[in-house]
Scaffold this motif. Structure first.
Motif, PDB file in Angstrom:
ATOM      1  N   PHE A 144      -4.658 105.476   2.477  1.00 33.54           N
ATOM      2  CA  PHE A 144      -5.955 105.658   3.130  1.00 33.54           C
ATOM      3  C   PHE A 144      -7.088 105.308   2.178  1.00 33.54           C
ATOM      4  CE2 PHE A 144      -9.619 108.485   3.703  1.00 33.54           C
ATOM      5  CZ  PHE A 144     -10.063 108.055   4.944  1.00 33.54           C
ATOM      6  N   TRP A 145      -7.039 105.807   0.931  1.00 31.63           N
ATOM      7  CA  TRP A 145      -8.107 105.547  -0.038  1.00 31.63           C
ATOM      8  C   TRP A 145      -8.163 104.073  -0.421  1.00 31.63           C
ATOM      9  CZ3 TRP A 145     -11.981 108.502  -0.096  1.00 31.63           C
ATOM     10  CH2 TRP A 145     -11.845 109.861   0.143  1.00 31.63           C
ATOM     11  N   ARG A 146      -7.022 103.417  -0.511  1.00 32.90           N
ATOM     12  CA  ARG A 146      -7.023 101.972  -0.793  1.00 32.90           C
ATOM     13  C   ARG A 146      -7.700 101.207   0.343  1.00 32.90           C
ATOM     14  NH1 ARG A 146      -0.990 101.407  -3.037  1.00 32.90           N
ATOM     15  NH2 ARG A 146      -1.416 101.985  -5.185  1.00 32.90           N
ATOM     16  N   ARG A 147      -7.359 101.578   1.569  1.00 35.14           N
ATOM     17  CA  ARG A 147      -7.965 100.912   2.729  1.00 35.14           C
ATOM     18  C   ARG A 147      -9.468 101.171   2.772  1.00 35.14           C
ATOM     19  NH1 ARG A 147      -8.038  96.619   5.769  1.00 35.14           N
ATOM     20  NH2 ARG A 147      -8.726  97.062   7.866  1.00 35.14           N
ATOM     21  N   LEU A 151     -12.473  98.412   2.669  1.00 33.65           N
ATOM     22  CA  LEU A 151     -13.547  98.338   3.652  1.00 33.65           C
ATOM     23  C   LEU A 151     -14.913  98.406   2.976  1.00 33.65           C
ATOM     24  CD1 LEU A 151     -12.089 100.643   6.440  1.00 33.65           C
ATOM     25  CD2 LEU A 151     -12.348  98.162   6.537  1.00 33.65           C
ATOM     26  N   TRP A 152     -15.043  99.300   2.002  1.00 37.63           N
ATOM     27  CA  TRP A 152     -16.300  99.440   1.278  1.00 37.63           C
ATOM     28  C   TRP A 152     -16.632  98.139   0.532  1.00 37.63           C
ATOM     29  CZ3 TRP A 152     -20.297 102.389   1.679  1.00 37.63           C
ATOM     30  CH2 TRP A 152     -21.268 102.370   0.673  1.00 37.63           C
ATOM     31  N   SER A 153     -15.633  97.512  -0.051  1.00 38.39           N
ATOM     32  CA  SER A 153     -15.851  96.239  -0.756  1.00 38.39           C
ATOM     33  C   SER A 153     -16.331  95.164   0.203  1.00 38.39           C
ATOM     34  CB  SER A 153     -14.569  95.771  -1.440  1.00 38.39           C
ATOM     35  OG  SER A 153     -14.164  96.702  -2.402  1.00 38.39           O
ATOM     36  N   CYS A 154     -15.779  95.133   1.406  1.00 38.52           N
ATOM     37  CA  CYS A 154     -16.185  94.152   2.410  1.00 38.52           C
ATOM     38  C   CYS A 154     -17.631  94.375   2.840  1.00 38.52           C
ATOM     39  CB  CYS A 154     -15.254  94.190   3.623  1.00 38.52           C
ATOM     40  SG  CYS A 154     -13.585  93.613   3.259  1.00 38.52           S
ATOM     41  N   VAL A 155     -17.990  95.632   3.028  1.00 35.48           N
ATOM     42  CA  VAL A 155     -19.367  95.950   3.404  1.00 35.48           C
ATOM     43  C   VAL A 155     -20.321  95.568   2.284  1.00 35.48           C
ATOM     44  CG1 VAL A 155     -20.950  97.867   3.865  1.00 35.48           C
ATOM     45  CG2 VAL A 155     -18.737  97.774   5.019  1.00 35.48           C
ATOM     46  N   ASP A 156     -19.907  95.862   1.065  1.00 37.03           N
ATOM     47  CA  ASP A 156     -20.737  95.596  -0.110  1.00 37.03           C
ATOM     48  C   ASP A 156     -20.975  94.090  -0.321  1.00 37.03           C
ATOM     49  OD1 ASP A 156     -22.177  97.004  -2.010  1.00 37.03           O
ATOM     50  OD2 ASP A 156     -20.636  96.734  -3.553  1.00 37.03           O
ATOM     51  N   THR A 157     -19.981  93.288  -0.020  1.00 41.18           N
ATOM     52  CA  THR A 157     -20.097  91.834  -0.252  1.00 41.18           C
ATOM     53  C   THR A 157     -20.403  91.068   1.022  1.00 41.18           C
ATOM     54  OG1 THR A 157     -17.713  91.549   0.033  1.00 41.18           O
ATOM     55  CG2 THR A 157     -18.526  91.911  -2.230  1.00 41.18           C
ATOM     56  N   HIS A 158     -20.559  91.779   2.134  1.00 44.27           N
ATOM     57  CA  HIS A 158     -20.869  91.167   3.429  1.00 44.27           C
ATOM     58  C   HIS A 158     -19.790  90.172   3.871  1.00 44.27           C
ATOM     59  CE1 HIS A 158     -24.727  93.098   3.156  1.00 44.27           C
ATOM     60  NE2 HIS A 158     -24.959  92.506   1.993  1.00 44.27           N
ATOM     61  N   THR A 159     -18.534  90.496   3.592  1.00 40.66           N
ATOM     62  CA  THR A 159     -17.434  89.662   4.035  1.00 40.66           C
ATOM     63  C   THR A 159     -16.754  90.321   5.231  1.00 40.66           C
ATOM     64  OG1 THR A 159     -15.909  90.710   2.486  1.00 40.66           O
ATOM     65  CG2 THR A 159     -16.973  88.672   1.757  1.00 40.66           C
ATOM     66  N   PRO A 160     -16.167  89.520   6.109  1.00 41.85           N
ATOM     67  CA  PRO A 160     -15.479  90.119   7.272  1.00 41.85           C
ATOM     68  C   PRO A 160     -14.307  91.005   6.826  1.00 41.85           C
ATOM     69  CG  PRO A 160     -15.663  87.731   7.499  1.00 41.85           C
ATOM     70  CD  PRO A 160     -16.128  88.073   6.115  1.00 41.85           C
ATOM     71  N   VAL A 161     -14.102  92.076   7.540  1.00 38.14           N
ATOM     72  CA  VAL A 161     -13.002  92.995   7.257  1.00 38.14           C
ATOM     73  C   VAL A 161     -11.712  92.394   7.784  1.00 38.14           C
ATOM     74  CG1 VAL A 161     -12.056  95.289   7.689  1.00 38.14           C
ATOM     75  CG2 VAL A 161     -14.529  94.983   7.368  1.00 38.14           C
TER      76      VAL A 161
END
Length: 162
Positions: A144-147, A151-161
């Motif tokens: 769960f924490w890895r996922r 997700l947080w990394s995707c939001v931070d870099t504005h990349t699609p999940v």
């Protein structure tokens, strides 16, 4: 697929712990238990052989042990000193060699023994049954924490999940 008994698991894990400790004598004791019947084994010579092998190739955690090289040396010692190994153990050794080979191909800096240190020490402290429960509880939380981190990394870099 044959499953190891609790005793067989303890002997196999004991070998891996001995590698982590850099202890050839302890490894020899576990390997001698890889078959109940050792009528032709030269136990003293085998113990000496593993002592020398571990001094040169297996000094323990954090020393750059290449598990495959150590196990190849162990297999040579088993043959040379006529130490029998039951099928379950032989299959597990081959599987371990395969795992290390794949890991090395994917990430040459990965060290199987060093990465196993926490689990092997936890096994020594908690025992097989308690460790099994702990891993069963922790593994889903870790996933769960890895996922969530992904997700947080995707939001931070504005990349699609993905």
């Amino acid at each position: 697929v044959d499953v190891m008994s609790a005793t067989e698991q303890e002997n196999f894990i004991g070998l891996f712990k001995a590698m982590g400790d850099g202890d050839g004598a302890k490894a020899a004791r576990h390997l001698m238990l890889f078959s109940k019947n050792q009528p032709y084994a030269d136990e003293a010579a085998f113990k000496d052989y593993l002592g020398h092998l571990f001094e040169t190739k297996c000094r323990g955690y954090g020393t750059g042990v290449v598990v495959g090289e150590v196990l190849q040396g162990v297999l040579e010692g088993l043959r040379r000193h006529r130490v029998k190994v039951d099928a379950q153990y032989a299959t597990s050794v081959v599987n371990l060699l395969c795992v290390e080979s794949v890991a090395a191909a994917l990430d040459p800096s990965f060290n199987l023994l060093d990465e196993s240190e926490t689990l092997l020490k936890a096994h020594s402290i908690l025992g097989r049954n308690v460790l099994s429960i702990v891993v069963t509880v922790i593994a889903p939380a870790q996933a769960f924490w890895r996922r969530l981190h992904h997700l947080w990394s995707c939001v931070d870099t504005h990349t699609p999940v993905a």
